[in-house]
Design an enzyme around this catalytic site. Sequence first.
Site, PDB file in Angstrom:
ATOM      1  N   THR C 516       1.015  -1.304  -0.006  1.00 15.77           N
ATOM      2  CA  THR C 516       0.000   0.078   0.092  1.00 15.77           C
ATOM      3  C   THR C 516       1.040   1.730  -0.006  1.00 15.77           C
ATOM      4  O   THR C 516       0.809   2.485  -0.445  1.00 15.77           O
ATOM      5  CB  THR C 516      -1.373  -0.187   1.671  1.00 15.77           C
ATOM      6  OG1 THR C 516      -1.780  -1.597   1.461  1.00 15.77           O
ATOM      7  CG2 THR C 516      -1.867   1.156   0.864  1.00 15.77           C
ATOM      8  N   GLY C 693       2.266   1.712   6.457  1.00 13.36           N
ATOM      9  CA  GLY C 693       1.887   0.379   6.405  1.00 13.36           C
ATOM     10  C   GLY C 693       2.007  -0.883   7.741  1.00 13.36           C
ATOM     11  O   GLY C 693       2.523  -0.626   8.134  1.00 13.36           O
ATOM     12  N   VAL C 694       1.019  -1.504   7.643  1.00 15.54           N
ATOM     13  CA  VAL C 694       0.548  -1.889   8.812  1.00 15.54           C
ATOM     14  C   VAL C 694       0.126  -3.996   8.607  1.00 15.54           C
ATOM     15  O   VAL C 694      -0.502  -4.156   9.616  1.00 15.54           O
ATOM     16  CB  VAL C 694      -1.009  -1.587   8.681  1.00 15.54           C
ATOM     17  CG1 VAL C 694      -0.934   0.267   8.951  1.00 15.54           C
ATOM     18  CG2 VAL C 694      -1.816  -2.276   7.358  1.00 15.54           C
ATOM     19  N   GLU C 696       2.718  -5.540   9.806  1.00 13.06           N
ATOM     20  CA  GLU C 696       3.345  -7.008  10.689  1.00 13.06           C
ATOM     21  C   GLU C 696       3.719  -6.180  12.029  1.00 13.06           C
ATOM     22  O   GLU C 696       3.971  -6.970  12.476  1.00 13.06           O
ATOM     23  CB  GLU C 696       4.806  -6.447   9.960  1.00 13.06           C
ATOM     24  CG  GLU C 696       5.161  -7.621   8.464  1.00 13.06           C
ATOM     25  CD  GLU C 696       6.596  -7.364   7.137  1.00 13.06           C
ATOM     26  OE1 GLU C 696       6.691  -5.909   7.154  1.00 13.06           O
ATOM     27  OE2 GLU C 696       7.422  -7.644   7.933  1.00 13.06           O
TER      28      GLU C 696
END
Lengths: 289, 166, 731
Positions: C516, C693-694, C696
Amino acid sequence: MKAFDYAAPASLPEAVGLLASQPSARLLAGGTDLLVQLRSGRKEADVVIDVKKIPELNEITFSPETGLTVGAAVPCYRLTAHAAVQTHYPALVEVASWIGGTQIQGRASLGGNLCNSAPSADSIPLLIALGATALVAGPSGRRTIPVEEFCTAPGRNQLAPGELLVSLHIPAPAPHSGASYLRFIPRNEMDIAVVGAGASVTLTDGVITAARIALSSVAPTPLFVPAAGEALLNQAPTPAALEAAAQIAQEAASPISDMRGTAAYRRHLCAVMTRRALELAVARAQENN
Amino acid sequence: MSAKVQVQTTINNEPVEFLCEPRQSLLECLRDVVGLTGTKEGCGDGNCGSCTVKLGDRIVTSCLVLGVEANGESITTVEGLAHGNTLHPLQKAFLEHAALQCGICTPGFLIAADALLQKHPQPTEEQTRFWLANNLCRCTGYDKIIRAVQAAATEITTTKSNGAAQ
Amino acid sequence: MSTTYNVIGTRPVRHDGADKVTGRALYGADLQLARMIQGAILRSPHAHARILRIDTSKAEALPGVYAVVTAADFPPAPADKIVDFGEGDTPLSSLRGNILASGKVLYSGHAVAAVAAVNAHVAAEAAALIEVDYEPLPCVLTAPEAMAPGAPILHEEFANGNVADQIRYEMGDLAAGFAQATLIVERELDTATVHQGYIEPQNATAFWSSDGRIHIWCSTQGSFVARDATAAVLDVPVSQVKVTPMEIGGGFGGKINVYLEPVAALLSKKAGRPVKLVMSRRDVFTGTGPTPGSRVRVKIGVNDAGKITAAQSWLAYEAGAYPGAMVVPGAMTVFACYDIENVLIEGFDVVVNKPSTAAYRAPGAPNSALATETVLDEIAEKLGIDPLELRLRNAAKEGTRRADGPRYKRIGCVEVLEAMKASPHYNAPLPGPHCGRGVAIGFWFNAGLPSSATLSVNADGTVNLIEGSTDIGGSRTSLSMQAAEVLGLRAEDIHPTVVDTDSVGYTGVTGGSRTTFSTGLAVHDAAQMVVEQMKARAARLWAVEAVEFANGVFSANGQSLTFAELAAQLGSTGGPVSCSATVNPKGVGGSIAGLIIDVKVDPETGKTDVLRVTSVQDAGKAIHPAYVEGQMQGGTAQGIGWALNEEYFMDNSGDMRNGSYLDYRMPTALDLPMIETVIVEVPNPGHPFGVRGVGEANIVPPLAACANAIYRATGKRLNRVPMNPATILGL
C-alpha cells in the site's frame, strides 16, 4: 495413496463374506481416521469396504426398558440430533459434538472411534462408564464384547479376522444416574485429548450405589479403572470422596510423554479431569429424577 | 491404478456423472475431474475445513470422503451458493464486512456458515465459533468472519419475516 | 495535499471480492493446462545425513512416470556464485541446496528428488520407489547446542562452526549507563520454531517450452523474486522466465523463497509437458521455511524516575539448515521502541538441522520484543509504575537514534501508548480471579523497494490499473483507492489487474508491509501523470493555457468537464492516455503497534483462555480502515497462537512430530474473542497520503503481552514460548 478397490455391501452377511475373503480389506464408515491413515501410508488396503449401506449399521433405536442401540456407522451428527439421545444421554451428545469439528461429525461414528482403538479416543471412556457393549459379527456368528475389553493395544482390538462391529448397546440410564466425559485439550476444539475422563454415577437416597470411571490418553488403551468407581460405593458424593476416587484413577494411569503432553502433566491431569467429570456426573444424577 | 468407477451425483442442483479411481477423494474429483476448483485443499486430513462441501443433509471435509462414496448423493459447493448472479446473503456479508483477506478459506467458511444458519437461524457468537471451529483462517483472527455470519443471519431472518408479513 | 479525502478512509468492497466468494478466483493449485502432468517430491527422513547414492531407475520404470530429477540435474555453475534479488545476497549453493539436496541432507523434510507422472498418485508411488542410501550423522537442533564446542557441524566450509554470522550494535557507554541504574533486571527467554501457517500449500506449475522460454504459474508473494530466483537456480537469463502470479492463499513472509518453481521447470524440461507440483500440509511444515526459534537475553537498567539508563541484549537465532536467521532485524528492533543512550546488542545467526527459516510477519522482532517487553513489565512492577507509563517515559520520538544507526523521523510510539492508556479496555476492571492483563508494544521498519504501475484511461471514464503486487489481503483495492483519490473517481471506477512479470515493470514482494505504501506511491505518481495529460487535453479542447483539476472536474475560464466527459473525448484530442510509474521510495515510515490482552489461567490445568484483546497500531494513514483492522486482527491472532500453543515439536532425531494442523494447534474460531482495534494515524512524511504500512508490527507485541498477562494471572514469569498449559504448571 496406494490404489485400492471399493465395495459397498448392502447386507451384513455380504460384508462378512467379503471381509473374510479379503485379508487386506479395510472397513470404511466415516473415513475420518481410515483415509488419513491410508493417505499417510500408516495403513494399506487392497479393498476398502464401505459399511454404510448395511441397514443394521445405520440405525439408532431407543427404548426406556432396554436402552440405546447405535449402529456402528451412525455419524455423530445424527446421534447428536436424536431426541431420545438428547434426553437420556446428554454426555453422549457432548462427546459426539467434540469428536473433530462440525464437518468431521458429519462422517465420524462412535463405532469408528471404537474400532480405530486409539488410546485418546474421546467416546470410549464414556462408553465404558455407561457400561456399553459392542455387538460384533463374523464368519462364526455374533458375539458381544464389553467396551472396556474391546481395545487391546494402540490401534488394536478384539476383532478377529473377518469380524466387524455391528452396533453399540448402552443400557437405559438408571434413575438418579448421571454421566459425563471431560477432556483436557490446549485449544478449545479440534484437538486430541491430553487426558480425558468418563464417569457415571448412580445415587440412591444421596449415596453412590454405582460408579464407573475410565480414562483416555493415559495408557496403551482407553483405561477402565474399576477400583476408582468401587471406592465411591456407599459414600455420599462429597468433595473428599470424589478426590479419593480421582487419586485412584491417577495411580492407575501409565501415561507417556509425547507432543501432546508430558507424562508428568498427564498424570497430574488424570486426577483433575476425573474429579471434574465425577462432579458433573453427580450433578446430573442429582437432577435426573 | 485400479479400474475407474462411474459415479452419479447431483452437484449444485445439476446432475453430474464422472469417472474416478476409488482412491480419489471427493475433493480431488470435484477439482480435477469435474473442474469445480472453488473448493480448496489446505491440509488433506480434515483439520482446516477449506474443502468443506455439503453432502446430503450435512457438511463434510471433502478430502475425507471418497469420490465413489458420493454416488447417488447431492453435493453443494461454493459455486452453488449464489442464485445466478445474485450473491447469497453470506457472500454479500463476507464482502461488506471484509471477512476475507487471502480468500483461500472463504469457500469452506461460506458452506459451513450456510449449514449453521440452516440449523440455527440466529446463532450466538459462541454457537458460531463452535460450529466454525473446523474451519481455520490464518489471516483474519476470525473477528470479521464471525461478524459477517451474524450480519447474514440477521439479513436472512429479516428478509424471511418481511416476506412472511407480505 | 488536502487532508480531507473522498475515497481514502472509506470501506469499499474489494475488486476481487465476487470472484473470491463464488469460487471463481484461480489459485495456483486450480490451474489446469492441456497435457499437464503432476509431480511429487521425495524428502529426507534424516535430519542430518550424507547422501551416498540415489537410484531413480525403479521410479523411472513405473508406468505413467515422465521424468525424475535430482540435484544432479541442475546445470553446472560456479560454486561461489552469489545471487541478489534486491533484498540481500544469497549464495547460489544455498539456494540450490535447499531446493534439492546435494551431498548432504540438512533437515528432516529436505527435498532430495522429484518425479513427474500422469497424476499425483502415480508420482507419489514413484517417489517412494527412489532408493537413497544415507549415512546418518548426529544432528543439532537448537542454537545454544549448535554454538557449543563439539557440536555436529552442518557446513564444514564455515569459518566459525555453526555460527554463520555475527552482528554487534553499540552506542554510548554501557558500563556508565548501568552504573547510573538503581534497578537492573536481566532475563533470558527462548522461543520455539513456528510456522506462518498460511492455509494454501505452496504450489508451482512450470512449462519449459521448446523455444527455451520457461513459464511459471505459482503462489508467490513476489513474482519478480520468483522469476529471478528461478533463473538463478537454473542458470538462465531472467528474461527467459515468465512468472504468472496466481491468487495466493496467504504467505506472511513464507512465500517469498522458491521451493518448487525450479523443480517444476526441470521436470517440465525433461517431460516436455507442463508440470504441476503441490505440497502436502506435512511438506509445508517440514519442507518450507518456518521462522526461527531463538534464545534472547535482555538486561535493562533504570533510574528511580523510570528512565532507562542502559540496555544490553544477546540474541541467538536458529537459521535452520542455511544461514539467514532473522537475527539482524531481531537485533535492530530489540530496543527500537525506546530512546536509550547506552546500548550493546550482539546477535548470532546459527545453523541447525531444521528447515531453512524464512520471514514471518515482522521477522525476528517478536522473538526479541518478548524479552524486552517482559523485562520492562518486571521493572514497572518493581518500581510501582504503570507499565504503559514506564514505556511512555522512555518512548522513541522524532530524532531518537536506534542502536543500529538511523534516527527516527516522525514515529507514533507516544501516540500508540497514549491510545492504549485511553482505551476502554485498559480502563475496564478485570473480570475475576485467575485473570491477568498484559501489555506490550513493538516496532517494525516496513519496507520500500521498487514498484511499478500503469494506468490506462477508458473512454467510459474508468481507469484500468495494471500492477505486479500479489494481492494477499485487499491490495487491489487499497491501490485503486489511491488512484481514485488522485483522479477524483470512485474506487469502483478503477479496474485493477495483477499481471505477470512480462507485463509490468519490476515490482518487489508483497511483504515488508510495503504494497500500500510503495506500489501505492507508484499508483499515485502514475495517477498524477494521468491528471497532467488530461489537463493538457482539456487545454487543447478549450484553447487555454492552464486547466484546474479538483474533485474529478477539469475546469478553465468557466468551462468544465468531468473526468468521464473528458475521457470520452480523448480519441479526438490526441488518442488514449496511459501512464506508467516505477518508484523506489526512500521515505519508508516505521510502524509501532501495541496490545492489551486479558487472560484467565485455570490454576489446575494451566490452560489460558483469552478473554479480551485490543490491538493498537500506527497506520500513518489508513487507506481502507477495514483492511487495516484485518491486518491488526490477523497479526494479533497469529501472535497469540505463537505465544500460547504453536511450536515445532521435534524429537531427538530432528523429526517433526506434529506436522499437521491437528497437532500444530493454530487458534481456531473458538480460541479467540473479538479483537478490538484502535487505528492511530501519525502520517508518514515519506508518502503523499501518509501511509506507513500495517502488515507486520501487530505481531510483535502479542508474545510479550501474553507473557505479562499470564504473569499477572499466575505470578509466574515463564522463560519459554509457547507458554502452553504444561509449561505454565511447570510439568
